[in-house]
Design a protein around this motif. Structure first.
Motif, PDB file in Angstrom:
ATOM      1  N   GLU A   1     -43.751 -11.164  47.715  1.00  0.00           N
ATOM      2  CA  GLU A   1     -43.612 -12.524  47.111  1.00  0.00           C
ATOM      3  C   GLU A   1     -42.360 -12.575  46.707  1.00  0.00           C
ATOM      4  O   GLU A   1     -41.604 -11.516  46.257  1.00  0.00           O
ATOM      5  N   ASP A   2     -41.740 -14.029  46.663  1.00  0.00           N
ATOM      6  CA  ASP A   2     -40.567 -14.241  46.137  1.00  0.00           C
ATOM      7  C   ASP A   2     -40.320 -14.159  44.697  1.00  0.00           C
ATOM      8  O   ASP A   2     -41.406 -14.259  43.974  1.00  0.00           O
ATOM      9  N   LYS A   3     -39.292 -13.719  44.150  1.00  0.00           N
ATOM     10  CA  LYS A   3     -39.119 -13.702  42.563  1.00  0.00           C
ATOM     11  C   LYS A   3     -39.158 -15.216  42.052  1.00  0.00           C
ATOM     12  O   LYS A   3     -38.681 -16.302  42.894  1.00  0.00           O
ATOM     13  N   THR A   4     -39.606 -15.314  40.862  1.00  0.00           N
ATOM     14  CA  THR A   4     -39.697 -16.601  40.146  1.00  0.00           C
ATOM     15  C   THR A   4     -38.278 -17.083  39.725  1.00  0.00           C
ATOM     16  O   THR A   4     -37.487 -15.958  39.490  1.00  0.00           O
ATOM     17  N   GLN A   5     -38.339 -18.171  39.231  1.00  0.00           N
ATOM     18  CA  GLN A   5     -36.949 -18.756  39.032  1.00  0.00           C
ATOM     19  C   GLN A   5     -36.600 -17.957  37.441  1.00  0.00           C
ATOM     20  O   GLN A   5     -35.498 -17.507  37.397  1.00  0.00           O
ATOM     21  N   GLN A   6     -37.517 -17.617  36.728  1.00  0.00           N
ATOM     22  CA  GLN A   6     -37.433 -16.798  35.520  1.00  0.00           C
ATOM     23  C   GLN A   6     -36.591 -15.358  35.863  1.00  0.00           C
ATOM     24  O   GLN A   6     -35.821 -15.006  35.118  1.00  0.00           O
ATOM     25  N   GLU A   7     -37.455 -14.738  36.586  1.00  0.00           N
ATOM     26  CA  GLU A   7     -37.045 -13.546  37.249  1.00  0.00           C
ATOM     27  C   GLU A   7     -35.599 -13.329  37.735  1.00  0.00           C
ATOM     28  O   GLU A   7     -34.787 -12.647  37.277  1.00  0.00           O
ATOM     29  N   LYS A   8     -35.116 -14.244  38.597  1.00  0.00           N
ATOM     30  CA  LYS A   8     -33.987 -14.334  39.250  1.00  0.00           C
ATOM     31  C   LYS A   8     -32.871 -14.875  37.897  1.00  0.00           C
ATOM     32  O   LYS A   8     -31.826 -14.195  38.023  1.00  0.00           O
ATOM     33  N   GLN A   9     -33.318 -15.508  37.182  1.00  0.00           N
ATOM     34  CA  GLN A   9     -32.269 -15.900  35.801  1.00  0.00           C
ATOM     35  C   GLN A   9     -32.182 -14.803  34.940  1.00  0.00           C
ATOM     36  O   GLN A   9     -30.997 -14.214  34.616  1.00  0.00           O
ATOM     37  N   LEU A  10     -33.332 -13.980  34.706  1.00  0.00           N
ATOM     38  CA  LEU A  10     -33.171 -12.884  33.955  1.00  0.00           C
ATOM     39  C   LEU A  10     -32.139 -11.728  34.472  1.00  0.00           C
ATOM     40  O   LEU A  10     -31.785 -11.050  33.991  1.00  0.00           O
ATOM     41  N   ILE A  11     -32.392 -11.636  35.888  1.00  0.00           N
ATOM     42  CA  ILE A  11     -31.748 -10.587  36.305  1.00  0.00           C
ATOM     43  C   ILE A  11     -30.066 -10.972  36.258  1.00  0.00           C
ATOM     44  O   ILE A  11     -29.111 -10.185  35.909  1.00  0.00           O
ATOM     45  N   LYS A  12     -29.686 -12.326  36.316  1.00  0.00           N
ATOM     46  CA  LYS A  12     -28.354 -12.713  36.208  1.00  0.00           C
ATOM     47  C   LYS A  12     -28.097 -12.483  34.452  1.00  0.00           C
ATOM     48  O   LYS A  12     -26.909 -12.078  34.328  1.00  0.00           O
ATOM     49  N   LEU A  13     -28.969 -12.901  33.647  1.00  0.00           N
ATOM     50  CA  LEU A  13     -28.537 -12.953  32.120  1.00  0.00           C
ATOM     51  C   LEU A  13     -28.600 -11.233  31.793  1.00  0.00           C
ATOM     52  O   LEU A  13     -27.784 -10.982  30.601  1.00  0.00           O
ATOM     53  N   ASN A  14     -29.255 -10.557  32.138  1.00  0.00           N
ATOM     54  CA  ASN A  14     -29.491  -9.053  31.682  1.00  0.00           C
ATOM     55  C   ASN A  14     -28.108  -8.385  31.843  1.00  0.00           C
ATOM     56  O   ASN A  14     -27.859  -7.982  33.046  1.00  0.00           O
ATOM     57  N   SER A  15     -27.375  -8.212  30.721  1.00  0.00           N
ATOM     58  CA  SER A  15     -26.019  -7.501  30.820  1.00  0.00           C
ATOM     59  C   SER A  15     -25.290  -7.682  29.571  1.00  0.00           C
ATOM     60  O   SER A  15     -25.928  -8.150  28.431  1.00  0.00           O
ATOM     61  N   THR A  16     -24.105  -7.231  29.291  1.00  0.00           N
ATOM     62  CA  THR A  16     -23.317  -7.186  28.269  1.00  0.00           C
ATOM     63  C   THR A  16     -22.288  -8.127  28.661  1.00  0.00           C
ATOM     64  O   THR A  16     -21.786  -8.399  29.558  1.00  0.00           O
ATOM     65  N   TRP A  17     -22.023  -9.359  27.501  1.00  0.00           N
ATOM     66  CA  TRP A  17     -21.353 -10.358  27.756  1.00  0.00           C
ATOM     67  C   TRP A  17     -20.219 -10.651  26.591  1.00  0.00           C
ATOM     68  O   TRP A  17     -20.570 -10.593  25.363  1.00  0.00           O
ATOM     69  N   ALA A  18     -19.093 -10.200  26.724  1.00  0.00           N
ATOM     70  CA  ALA A  18     -17.696 -10.606  25.905  1.00  0.00           C
ATOM     71  C   ALA A  18     -17.626 -11.925  25.528  1.00  0.00           C
ATOM     72  O   ALA A  18     -17.329 -12.949  26.432  1.00  0.00           O
ATOM     73  N   LEU A  19     -17.568 -12.427  24.339  1.00  0.00           N
ATOM     74  CA  LEU A  19     -17.199 -13.661  23.853  1.00  0.00           C
ATOM     75  C   LEU A  19     -15.624 -13.898  23.951  1.00  0.00           C
ATOM     76  O   LEU A  19     -14.861 -13.338  23.692  1.00  0.00           O
ATOM     77  N   SER A  20     -15.512 -15.149  24.697  1.00  0.00           N
ATOM     78  CA  SER A  20     -14.122 -15.488  25.008  1.00  0.00           C
ATOM     79  C   SER A  20     -13.724 -16.644  24.393  1.00  0.00           C
ATOM     80  O   SER A  20     -12.466 -16.956  24.086  1.00  0.00           O
ATOM     81  N   LYS A  21     -14.691 -17.626  23.940  1.00  0.00           N
ATOM     82  CA  LYS A  21     -14.474 -18.759  23.442  1.00  0.00           C
ATOM     83  C   LYS A  21     -15.548 -19.510  22.443  1.00  0.00           C
ATOM     84  O   LYS A  21     -16.682 -19.574  23.006  1.00  0.00           O
ATOM     85  N   VAL A  22     -15.156 -19.783  21.266  1.00  0.00           N
ATOM     86  CA  VAL A  22     -16.387 -20.604  20.493  1.00  0.00           C
ATOM     87  C   VAL A  22     -15.897 -21.845  20.031  1.00  0.00           C
ATOM     88  O   VAL A  22     -14.604 -22.102  19.711  1.00  0.00           O
ATOM     89  N   ASN A  23     -16.584 -22.820  20.163  1.00  0.00           N
ATOM     90  CA  ASN A  23     -16.322 -24.386  19.881  1.00  0.00           C
ATOM     91  C   ASN A  23     -17.363 -24.884  18.838  1.00  0.00           C
ATOM     92  O   ASN A  23     -18.477 -24.714  19.102  1.00  0.00           O
ATOM     93  N   ASN A  24     -17.169 -25.574  17.601  1.00  0.00           N
ATOM     94  CA  ASN A  24     -17.993 -26.146  16.606  1.00  0.00           C
ATOM     95  C   ASN A  24     -17.594 -27.352  16.434  1.00  0.00           C
ATOM     96  O   ASN A  24     -16.452 -27.598  15.782  1.00  0.00           O
ATOM     97  N   ASP A  25     -18.432 -28.474  16.972  1.00  0.00           N
ATOM     98  CA  ASP A  25     -18.013 -30.218  16.891  1.00  0.00           C
ATOM     99  C   ASP A  25     -16.749 -30.181  17.225  1.00  0.00           C
ATOM    100  O   ASP A  25     -15.887 -31.019  16.586  1.00  0.00           O
ATOM    101  N   GLY A  26     -16.157 -29.687  18.101  1.00  0.00           N
ATOM    102  CA  GLY A  26     -14.968 -29.897  18.955  1.00  0.00           C
ATOM    103  C   GLY A  26     -13.690 -28.943  18.244  1.00  0.00           C
ATOM    104  O   GLY A  26     -12.616 -29.206  18.915  1.00  0.00           O
TER     105      GLY A  26
END
Length: 171
Positions: free
Chosen positions: A29-54
């Motif tokens: 079976e091919d992976k579902t869209q959710q499964e493919k996206q979870l594979i991309k998302l499962n990680s540690t991400w360092a915050l590089s930029k935050v913007n609030n109302d411009g």
């Protein structure tokens, strides 16, 4: 002549056998869209930029977002925000919680979805996201009147408004 014919037949049969041994049988079976996206998302991400109302916000210090979970159809997964860093107080993010995919798993997630075990039914936030192999961008709106969540610094600032968080994938 018979020897050449038999040798040629044997070579053709061997070639066909080798070709089909490389196939998975087509039953996988091919992976579902959710499964493919979870594979991309499962990680540690360092915050590089935050913007609030411009307005760029520089009060999120050394923040990391850890996304974890094992795929389950329509499953709920975990996140940890501020791993090793300092959040403003109040913050538009809790330090940890759960999330699930929204109606379009390619672009939508729901942070802290309401469930029968939710301690704060007002914590559910619809978010949009874009993810590549190296970058994650999350945007969301915190409505007027939201108190936010406890951060780590002493600075108090409203959490309402349009937020954009940009992350870089950690190796």
């Amino acid at each position: 002549m018979k020897l050449v014919s038999r040798t040629l037949s044997l070579l053709v049969m061997t070639g066909i056998a080798v070709f089909f041994m490389g196939c998975d049988g087509g039953g996988g079976e091919d992976k579902t869209q959710q499964e493919k996206q979870l594979i991309k998302l499962n990680s540690t991400w360092a915050l590089s930029k935050v913007n609030n109302d411009g307005t760029d916000r520089n009060d999120f210090l050394n923040i990391k977002l850890e996304i974890t979970g094992t795929y389950a159809q329509d499953g709920t997964y975990n996140y940890k925000f501020a791993s090793g860093g300092t959040l403003p107080n109040p913050s538009p993010w809790p330090k940890y919680g759960t999330w699930k995919f929204g109606a379009n798993p390619l672009t939508e997630i729901i942070r802290d979805p309401v469930s029968s075990s939710s301690t704060n039914p007002n914590s559910e936030i619809d978010m949009n996201y874009e993810v590549t192999d190296t970058q994650l961008i999350i945007t969301f709106v915190i409505p007027d009147g939201s108190l936010g969540w406890a951060g780590g610094a002493t600075r108090a600032k409203a959490v309402k408004g349009n937020w954009r968080f940009e992350f870089t994938k950690q190796q």
